[in-house]
Write a protein that holds these residues in place. Sequence first.
Motif, PDB file in Angstrom:
ATOM      1  N   ARG A 147       4.381  34.643  10.492  1.00  0.00           N
ATOM      2  CA  ARG A 147       5.609  34.648   9.687  1.00  0.00           C
ATOM      3  C   ARG A 147       6.225  36.040   9.582  1.00  0.00           C
ATOM      4  O   ARG A 147       7.315  36.195   9.042  1.00  0.00           O
ATOM      5  CB  ARG A 147       5.300  34.128   8.278  1.00  0.00           C
ATOM      6  CG  ARG A 147       4.854  32.682   8.252  1.00  0.00           C
ATOM      7  CD  ARG A 147       4.454  32.249   6.873  1.00  0.00           C
ATOM      8  NE  ARG A 147       5.662  31.895   6.108  1.00  0.00           N
ATOM      9  CZ  ARG A 147       5.657  31.684   4.802  1.00  0.00           C
ATOM     10  NH1 ARG A 147       4.548  31.829   4.104  1.00  0.00           N
ATOM     11  NH2 ARG A 147       6.770  31.354   4.183  1.00  0.00           N
TER      12      ARG A 147
ATOM     13  N   LYS B  17       0.820  25.286  14.809  1.00  0.00           N
ATOM     14  CA  LYS B  17       2.151  24.824  14.399  1.00  0.00           C
ATOM     15  C   LYS B  17       2.532  25.577  13.144  1.00  0.00           C
ATOM     16  O   LYS B  17       1.772  25.632  12.185  1.00  0.00           O
ATOM     17  CB  LYS B  17       2.167  23.326  14.131  1.00  0.00           C
ATOM     18  CG  LYS B  17       3.569  22.833  13.710  1.00  0.00           C
ATOM     19  CD  LYS B  17       3.629  21.338  13.611  1.00  0.00           C
ATOM     20  CE  LYS B  17       4.944  20.738  13.247  1.00  0.00           C
ATOM     21  NZ  LYS B  17       6.091  21.507  13.006  1.00  0.00           N
ATOM     22  N   LEU B  18       3.716  26.154  13.173  1.00  0.00           N
ATOM     23  CA  LEU B  18       4.259  26.860  12.014  1.00  0.00           C
ATOM     24  C   LEU B  18       5.594  26.232  11.676  1.00  0.00           C
ATOM     25  O   LEU B  18       6.579  26.415  12.395  1.00  0.00           O
ATOM     26  CB  LEU B  18       4.422  28.354  12.321  1.00  0.00           C
ATOM     27  CG  LEU B  18       4.976  29.211  11.193  1.00  0.00           C
ATOM     28  CD1 LEU B  18       4.031  29.218   9.994  1.00  0.00           C
ATOM     29  CD2 LEU B  18       5.213  30.631  11.681  1.00  0.00           C
ATOM     30  N   GLY B  19       5.586  25.443  10.606  1.00  0.00           N
ATOM     31  CA  GLY B  19       6.819  24.811  10.153  1.00  0.00           C
ATOM     32  C   GLY B  19       7.391  25.542   8.958  1.00  0.00           C
ATOM     33  O   GLY B  19       6.929  26.626   8.587  1.00  0.00           O
ATOM     34  N   LYS B  20       8.393  24.932   8.334  1.00  0.00           N
ATOM     35  CA  LYS B  20       9.007  25.539   7.152  1.00  0.00           C
ATOM     36  C   LYS B  20       8.142  25.359   5.914  1.00  0.00           C
ATOM     37  O   LYS B  20       8.154  26.201   5.025  1.00  0.00           O
ATOM     38  CB  LYS B  20      10.391  24.940   6.909  1.00  0.00           C
ATOM     39  CG  LYS B  20      11.393  25.347   7.964  1.00  0.00           C
ATOM     40  CD  LYS B  20      12.760  24.792   7.662  1.00  0.00           C
ATOM     41  CE  LYS B  20      13.713  25.217   8.765  1.00  0.00           C
ATOM     42  NZ  LYS B  20      15.056  24.726   8.533  1.00  0.00           N
ATOM     43  N   ARG B  21       7.405  24.252   5.861  1.00  0.00           N
ATOM     44  CA  ARG B  21       6.603  23.956   4.673  1.00  0.00           C
ATOM     45  C   ARG B  21       5.101  23.831   4.934  1.00  0.00           C
ATOM     46  O   ARG B  21       4.313  23.836   4.002  1.00  0.00           O
ATOM     47  CB  ARG B  21       7.090  22.666   4.025  1.00  0.00           C
ATOM     48  CG  ARG B  21       8.510  22.778   3.529  1.00  0.00           C
ATOM     49  CD  ARG B  21       8.950  21.467   2.920  1.00  0.00           C
ATOM     50  NE  ARG B  21      10.357  21.508   2.641  1.00  0.00           N
ATOM     51  CZ  ARG B  21      10.857  21.551   1.415  1.00  0.00           C
ATOM     52  NH1 ARG B  21      10.059  21.560   0.386  1.00  0.00           N
ATOM     53  NH2 ARG B  21      12.153  21.565   1.246  1.00  0.00           N
TER      54      ARG B  21
ATOM     55  N   ALA C 123       1.698  24.768   7.832  1.00  0.00           N
ATOM     56  CA  ALA C 123       1.177  25.487   8.996  1.00  0.00           C
ATOM     57  C   ALA C 123      -0.181  24.894   9.340  1.00  0.00           C
ATOM     58  O   ALA C 123      -0.944  24.490   8.456  1.00  0.00           O
ATOM     59  CB  ALA C 123       1.058  26.979   8.702  1.00  0.00           C
TER      60      ALA C 123
ATOM     61  N   LEU D 243       3.080  26.029   2.805  1.00  0.00           N
ATOM     62  CA  LEU D 243       3.787  27.301   2.642  1.00  0.00           C
ATOM     63  C   LEU D 243       4.668  27.168   1.411  1.00  0.00           C
ATOM     64  O   LEU D 243       5.552  26.311   1.348  1.00  0.00           O
ATOM     65  CB  LEU D 243       4.608  27.601   3.896  1.00  0.00           C
ATOM     66  CG  LEU D 243       3.801  27.573   5.209  1.00  0.00           C
ATOM     67  CD1 LEU D 243       4.715  27.802   6.401  1.00  0.00           C
ATOM     68  CD2 LEU D 243       2.671  28.571   5.167  1.00  0.00           C
TER      69      LEU D 243
END
Length: 137
Positions: A73, A105-109, A111, A135
């Motif tokens: 991030r 995988k790194l999403g908005k909400r 990981a 997150l």
Amino acid sequence: MTLTPAEADKILADNFAPWVLALGLTVEETGTRHAVLRLPWSDGLARDGGGLSGQALMAAADTATVVAISAARGGYGPMTTVQQSTSFQRPVIAADVLIAVSVTKLGKRMAFADVTMTADGADEPAAKASTVYALLG
């Protein structure tokens, strides 16, 4: 921009409980979607029979994942563990452990990450984990 190991060490110092800091974890490497931390051997973390405690390995994996997600991030933000599944494959006796985390995988909400824990100098992992984080910020 990813974090340097020194910046990641500061994340550890500034955001973790004293008992986690007592593990002595240090950041060896950071990258765009990964981190490698070192858990130094300590007789205080050994269980009956001389092997490193599974609880210490799980706490190290959990902590290392926070560092890897922060690296992905570009900095630390509030997050919390949603799930961790750990498989122990062989004992660690009298050796540091390298904890390699790959953010898959790194999403908005959320990981997701895979963790491999290997005794320093060994070819085969001692344990593997998969982790999921919410997150929060």
